[in-house]
Design a protein around this motif. Sequence first.
Motif, PDB file in Angstrom:
ATOM      1  N   VAL A 119       0.959  -0.966   0.085  1.00 34.37           N
ATOM      2  CA  VAL A 119      -0.077   0.415  -0.358  1.00 34.37           C
ATOM      3  C   VAL A 119       1.269   1.439   0.298  1.00 34.37           C
ATOM      4  N   LYS A 120       1.895   0.974  -0.178  1.00 32.79           N
ATOM      5  CA  LYS A 120       3.361   2.201  -0.090  1.00 32.79           C
ATOM      6  C   LYS A 120       2.391   3.646  -1.237  1.00 32.79           C
TER       7      LYS A 120
ATOM      8  N   ALA B  22       9.747   8.985   0.083  1.00 33.03           N
ATOM      9  CA  ALA B  22       8.487   8.949  -1.025  1.00 33.03           C
ATOM     10  C   ALA B  22       8.937   8.040  -2.547  1.00 33.03           C
ATOM     11  N   LEU B  23       7.931   7.862  -2.354  1.00 37.06           N
ATOM     12  CA  LEU B  23       8.514   7.065  -3.531  1.00 37.06           C
ATOM     13  C   LEU B  23       7.247   7.077  -5.086  1.00 37.06           C
ATOM     14  N   ALA B  24       7.448   6.962  -5.730  1.00 33.54           N
ATOM     15  CA  ALA B  24       6.588   7.502  -8.045  1.00 33.54           C
ATOM     16  C   ALA B  24       6.162   5.995  -8.174  1.00 33.54           C
ATOM     17  N   THR B  25       5.100   6.022  -9.091  1.00 34.16           N
ATOM     18  CA  THR B  25       4.967   4.908  -9.390  1.00 34.16           C
ATOM     19  C   THR B  25       4.900   4.811 -11.296  1.00 34.16           C
ATOM     20  N   ARG B  26       5.518   4.029 -11.411  1.00 31.54           N
ATOM     21  CA  ARG B  26       5.913   4.134 -13.507  1.00 31.54           C
ATOM     22  C   ARG B  26       4.910   4.384 -14.586  1.00 31.54           C
ATOM     23  N   GLY B  27       5.141   5.309 -14.789  1.00 34.83           N
ATOM     24  CA  GLY B  27       3.125   6.102 -15.917  1.00 34.83           C
ATOM     25  C   GLY B  27       2.378   6.757 -14.801  1.00 34.83           C
ATOM     26  N   ILE B  28       2.678   7.022 -13.535  1.00 33.15           N
ATOM     27  CA  ILE B  28       1.755   8.063 -13.258  1.00 33.15           C
ATOM     28  C   ILE B  28       2.160   8.909 -12.839  1.00 33.15           C
ATOM     29  N   ASN B  29       2.730   8.677 -11.377  1.00 33.29           N
ATOM     30  CA  ASN B  29       4.306  10.308 -10.631  1.00 33.29           C
ATOM     31  C   ASN B  29       5.269  10.167 -11.443  1.00 33.29           C
ATOM     32  N   ASP B  30       5.649   9.833 -12.213  1.00 31.78           N
ATOM     33  CA  ASP B  30       7.188   9.278 -11.818  1.00 31.78           C
ATOM     34  C   ASP B  30       7.839  10.546 -13.232  1.00 31.78           C
ATOM     35  N   ALA B  31       7.360  11.322 -13.855  1.00 36.93           N
ATOM     36  CA  ALA B  31       7.342  11.934 -14.992  1.00 36.93           C
ATOM     37  C   ALA B  31       9.323  12.950 -14.357  1.00 36.93           C
ATOM     38  N   SER B 122       4.326   9.470  -3.657  1.00 34.82           N
ATOM     39  CA  SER B 122       3.711   9.071  -3.271  1.00 34.82           C
ATOM     40  C   SER B 122       4.161   8.998  -1.128  1.00 34.82           C
ATOM     41  N   VAL B 123       3.597   9.581  -0.702  1.00 34.64           N
ATOM     42  CA  VAL B 123       4.681   9.808   1.075  1.00 34.64           C
ATOM     43  C   VAL B 123       3.835   8.895   2.208  1.00 34.64           C
ATOM     44  N   ASN B 124       4.846   7.994   2.073  1.00 38.09           N
ATOM     45  CA  ASN B 124       4.777   6.816   3.603  1.00 38.09           C
ATOM     46  C   ASN B 124       5.227   7.178   4.754  1.00 38.09           C
ATOM     47  N   VAL B 125       5.241   7.507   6.081  1.00 39.47           N
ATOM     48  CA  VAL B 125       5.872   7.526   6.912  1.00 39.47           C
ATOM     49  C   VAL B 125       5.127   5.876   8.075  1.00 39.47           C
ATOM     50  N   ILE B 146      -2.942   1.895   5.754  1.00 36.56           N
ATOM     51  CA  ILE B 146      -2.122   1.626   6.498  1.00 36.56           C
ATOM     52  C   ILE B 146      -1.840   0.372   7.024  1.00 36.56           C
ATOM     53  N   ASN B 147      -0.190  -0.401   6.636  1.00 36.57           N
ATOM     54  CA  ASN B 147       0.549  -1.585   6.419  1.00 36.57           C
ATOM     55  C   ASN B 147       0.326  -1.606   8.235  1.00 36.57           C
ATOM     56  N   TYR B 148      -0.496  -2.228   8.689  1.00 41.67           N
ATOM     57  CA  TYR B 148       0.220  -2.498  10.033  1.00 41.67           C
ATOM     58  C   TYR B 148       0.855  -3.951  10.829  1.00 41.67           C
ATOM     59  N   ALA B 149       2.147  -3.591  11.108  1.00 48.10           N
ATOM     60  CA  ALA B 149       2.608  -4.290  11.780  1.00 48.10           C
ATOM     61  C   ALA B 149       2.318  -5.257  12.866  1.00 48.10           C
ATOM     62  N   LEU B 150       2.240  -6.564  12.755  1.00 50.74           N
ATOM     63  CA  LEU B 150       1.311  -7.731  14.067  1.00 50.74           C
ATOM     64  C   LEU B 150       2.444  -8.276  14.420  1.00 50.74           C
ATOM     65  N   GLY B 151       3.738  -8.499  14.183  1.00 51.15           N
ATOM     66  CA  GLY B 151       4.855  -9.404  15.009  1.00 51.15           C
ATOM     67  C   GLY B 151       5.217 -10.407  14.671  1.00 51.15           C
ATOM     68  N   PHE B 152       5.919 -10.876  15.384  1.00 56.28           N
ATOM     69  CA  PHE B 152       6.266 -12.144  14.624  1.00 56.28           C
ATOM     70  C   PHE B 152       5.698 -13.897  15.145  1.00 56.28           C
ATOM     71  N   ARG B 153       5.658 -14.401  14.601  1.00 52.77           N
ATOM     72  CA  ARG B 153       4.956 -15.654  14.498  1.00 52.77           C
ATOM     73  C   ARG B 153       6.751 -17.140  14.427  1.00 52.77           C
ATOM     74  N   GLY B 154       5.763 -17.845  14.138  1.00 56.53           N
ATOM     75  CA  GLY B 154       6.498 -19.051  13.981  1.00 56.53           C
ATOM     76  C   GLY B 154       7.393 -19.614  15.350  1.00 56.53           C
ATOM     77  N   ASP B 155       8.570 -20.141  15.207  1.00 60.95           N
ATOM     78  CA  ASP B 155      10.066 -20.875  15.810  1.00 60.95           C
ATOM     79  C   ASP B 155      10.220 -19.280  16.970  1.00 60.95           C
ATOM     80  N   LEU B 156      10.118 -18.856  17.303  1.00 63.10           N
ATOM     81  CA  LEU B 156      10.435 -17.929  17.968  1.00 63.10           C
ATOM     82  C   LEU B 156      12.263 -17.884  18.936  1.00 63.10           C
TER      83      LEU B 156
END
Lengths: 274, 243
Positions: A119-120, B22-31, B122-125, B146-156
Amino acid sequence: MHINQKKCIGCANCVPVCPMGAIFINDNKLAEINPEVCVECQACYRGMSVENLPKQPTRFFRGVLAFFKLRFQPDPDICPTGAITRDELTWPRSLRRVFSDPLMPHESTGIGGRGTMEVKNNDVTGRVKEGEAGFTVEFGRPGVGVYFREVDRLCRSLVGTPVIFEKENPVTSLMSDTKTGKIRDDVLNEKVLSCILEFKVKVTDMPGILEAIEREANRLDTVVALGIAIRCNADGNDTVRKQLEAMGFDAWRGKINLGLGRHTNPQKLQEAAR
Amino acid sequence: MTNTLHRLQRPDDPKDDYVVFALATRGINDADLLQTARKFLEVSLKYQPVNMAGGTRFGPMYRPEKDLNLFKLYFRGRKESVTPAQLVAEVNYPGQALVVFDNKEKLEGFLKEIKELDLGLSVNVSSLVDDVREMAPRTGVKPHSINYALGFRGDLYLLPDRQVLGLTTMCGHGLISGNFAKKMVDAVKEKRLTPEKAAGYLAKFCVCGAFNTSRAVRLLKGEDVPTVDTKKAPCHFPGAKRA
């Protein structure tokens, strides 16, 4: 990766630097890389500074100091003789570098790293919409590494759930069948620093998927880092966080797209005007 | 990519870790990406970022030296990083721009200016979500996704301790080794290295420049290392889901 035995002086500086612990001191008191454990991330080659000392005088000097129980020890990030070299990689070993070296773009995405933009750039692509949840399941992170056979196990355990794997994701490109989640047989024994599985479901399906992932992840011989991407409402709020908290997850940290992106390319603007 | 997402952090930790990119997407805002990305980095200079990366051939602020010799090592001294201003001057091809702040006020000021500039990128924090929501009325920017971080799982059991994990997770690509971080922690404890020097060594392995050297200094000193409160919130850390 390879350590040139003719150049190495055995200072052991590179041993702790390897994220996978693949470097060891061999019987000749020189550093060597275990090719099975190495994931070709280039951390040792790229991250270490190089002093370019001549090997014979340096070895002699080290030997003299060692005789008097003293030690020549360069700064901890230095390879004194530049003994670390890169190998020419062939398939399927080349896959290790594609997933482990962040400066190596992946063919399926065209960007460096192991996943898509998730979603960046959602503000200009609208990939995840309101009511949808984009999952990022990162295997082998942090600092553990993962074999694709472990990834295969978790992918196949998701069969029967409403999961549709992200088409442009590097892991999906390794599936022989995206419906069953089966990873190609020729890459199953390849190890990478980490890789990301991505898929999108409806928010209503999220709890079931999370439970399925947790159940299978606990059987894996690695760790996974879980992430859920959502689209906020017009006020910048979302209901998913409360749902996650009710399920026992602490969703306090995140990567937040601020919605400042917009179409600026002249061609796109003309199309929009038309 | 989720390289800055899964940093080990708790809401009650000191407010010293904010990654903005900050990042751009090809063909959209990378001019005009080279100019816009450079502008993004230039604006950040006023707010003294602790690390930074952009479209340069030489990498982020902290970079290894491949041409050391006896003179450089023992007479001139090592040159282990460039200044933010030098890095901005080096930017010569379009790419993602990234800055790291160690202060909430700096982030707020920076976001306010970026919003006014309207670069189209596109600006992300990457930080605690509540911090960004709380400053939204003042900065004028609110979360879009928002991309939420939900922590670690598996063989901790495969994970290192929290002091080391706090350091290694600041390089999301996993290029900072747990063993090397442990070596630096021990070297600082034994006073063989200063925390600043050790943080600089660690930062060189993070090729995307997201490593927060200011926070690393704090962790290397052993101050406010994230701990586990088993009653409150263990699931974001090595441990099981909250009961």
